[in-house]
Design a protein around this motif. Sequence first.
Motif, short mmCIF file in Angstrom:
data_model
loop_
_atom_site.label_atom_id
_atom_site.label_comp_id
_atom_site.label_asym_id
_atom_site.label_seq_id
_atom_site.Cartn_x
_atom_site.Cartn_y
_atom_site.Cartn_z
N PRO A 154 0.84 -1.21 0.00
CA PRO A 154 0.00 0.00 0.00
C PRO A 154 0.87 1.26 0.00
O PRO A 154 1.94 1.27 0.61
CB PRO A 154 -0.78 -0.11 1.32
N ASP A 162 -11.19 4.98 -4.41
CA ASP A 162 -11.33 5.75 -3.16
C ASP A 162 -12.72 6.39 -3.06
O ASP A 162 -13.29 6.51 -1.98
CB ASP A 162 -10.26 6.85 -3.08
N ASP A 167 -12.84 4.11 6.93
CA ASP A 167 -12.48 3.83 5.53
C ASP A 167 -12.16 2.36 5.31
O ASP A 167 -12.47 1.79 4.27
CB ASP A 167 -11.29 4.69 5.11
N ARG A 168 -11.50 1.73 6.30
CA ARG A 168 -11.12 0.32 6.13
C ARG A 168 -12.34 -0.59 6.13
O ARG A 168 -12.39 -1.57 5.37
CB ARG A 168 -10.14 -0.09 7.22
N THR A 169 -13.32 -0.26 6.95
CA THR A 169 -14.57 -1.04 6.96
C THR A 169 -15.30 -0.85 5.63
O THR A 169 -15.85 -1.80 5.06
CB THR A 169 -15.49 -0.59 8.13
N THR A 187 2.66 -1.90 4.04
CA THR A 187 1.68 -2.69 4.79
C THR A 187 1.66 -2.34 6.27
O THR A 187 0.59 -2.20 6.87
CB THR A 187 1.98 -4.20 4.63
N GLU A 204 -0.01 0.96 6.75
CA GLU A 204 -1.46 0.92 6.49
C GLU A 204 -2.22 0.44 7.72
O GLU A 204 -3.32 0.91 8.01
CB GLU A 204 -1.75 0.00 5.30
N ALA A 205 -1.61 -0.51 8.46
CA ALA A 205 -2.25 -1.03 9.67
C ALA A 205 -2.45 0.07 10.71
O ALA A 205 -3.28 -0.06 11.61
CB ALA A 205 -1.41 -2.17 10.24
N ASP A 209 -15.23 4.01 -1.76
CA ASP A 209 -15.16 3.90 -0.29
C ASP A 209 -15.88 5.07 0.37
O ASP A 209 -16.64 4.89 1.33
CB ASP A 209 -13.69 3.87 0.18
N GLU A 223 -13.95 -0.20 2.75
CA GLU A 223 -13.23 -0.95 1.72
C GLU A 223 -13.55 -2.45 1.81
O GLU A 223 -13.71 -3.13 0.80
CB GLU A 223 -11.72 -0.72 1.85
N GLU A 224 -13.67 -2.94 3.05
CA GLU A 224 -14.02 -4.35 3.26
C GLU A 224 -15.40 -4.66 2.69
O GLU A 224 -15.62 -5.69 2.04
CB GLU A 224 -13.97 -4.65 4.77
#
Length: 343
Positions: free
Chosen positions: A31, A181, A201-203, A48, A51-52, A184, A205-206
């Motif tokens: 990422p 993006d 944002d991560r949710t 990576t 990103e976490a 999202d 994207e999921e």
Amino acid sequence: MSLFTKDIGIDLGTASVLVYIKGKGVVLREPSVVAMDKNTGKLLKVGTEAEAMLGRTPGNIVAMRPLRDGVISDYDMTERMLKEFIKKVTTFSLFKPRLLICVPSGITEVEERAVVDAGIQAGARRAYLIEEPVAAAIGAGIDITKPDGHMVVDIGGGTADIAVISLGGVVESASIKTAGDKFDEAVVKYIRRKHNVLIGDRTAEELKKTIGCVFPRPEEVTMEIKGRCLMTGLPRVFSVSSSEMIEAFEEVSSRILEAVHAVLERTPPELVADISTNGIVMTGGGSLVWGFDKLIESHTGIETHVADDAISCVAFGTGKSLDSLDQMQDGTMNLSRRRQMNY
């Protein structure tokens, strides 16, 4: 090619960076995120690991994406990120590598210069640019040198590039800042409006990857997600269905469809005839949203398919183009943009 150095192709994307080394293939896929300490200015993590940290950092650490809408928004961070990635994939050599970097087709001269400068400062001997749709077409296995029209729709994280390619160059193109993006963002807005819940944002994207679709699925699918209720301020668990996702994505997918339509309208009739025979090829991570090929096909009447390994197409195309770097140097490569910088 010299024994002392290897040419490197980079797909410098808003969402992820892919690095291709001549003779080795894609050696890095991470990422495009960096994390730094605000107090000291020290780079903490890249890719990576960084990103976490998104959305989870304390006050003194900032995790950010240095590219926005396909172009550099933070020059210093992009340069440092590139330097780290190049360091990861190269060993010590007597000569600095040459870089071939992918850029959106609608990029300005100033933005191009920023990409080239970032490449040079990150440790390249020379930096060359190639347009994303051209690289995507090559990576998808299309022979772009023939007098035959092909249409490529490359939907990345920050930009969607639509181009008609013939004789190795771009005949007509459009680059819009509406891509992965924006999908999202659309999910976050929709969930907030419809369910009165705030999600990250991560949710989002999921959700997009798991049940997201722009065309009705044969069977409805649902997914359970967690967010913060805006009424109570407390956590809330609820289900979202795939038909809701079509509604959430409608505005974004419509913009991309309009751009495809506009490019077809401007394309010479002979090439439109070729495209109706050859079909439309979709590449990039955004093209993996379920039913996108079906949506474009239903609106244009032209057979549309998603390329194999759509996410890596641009990187593969950039890698294959490394063989032509010497021609680019001589100014004989028939790309619509063949700029090079010497330092």
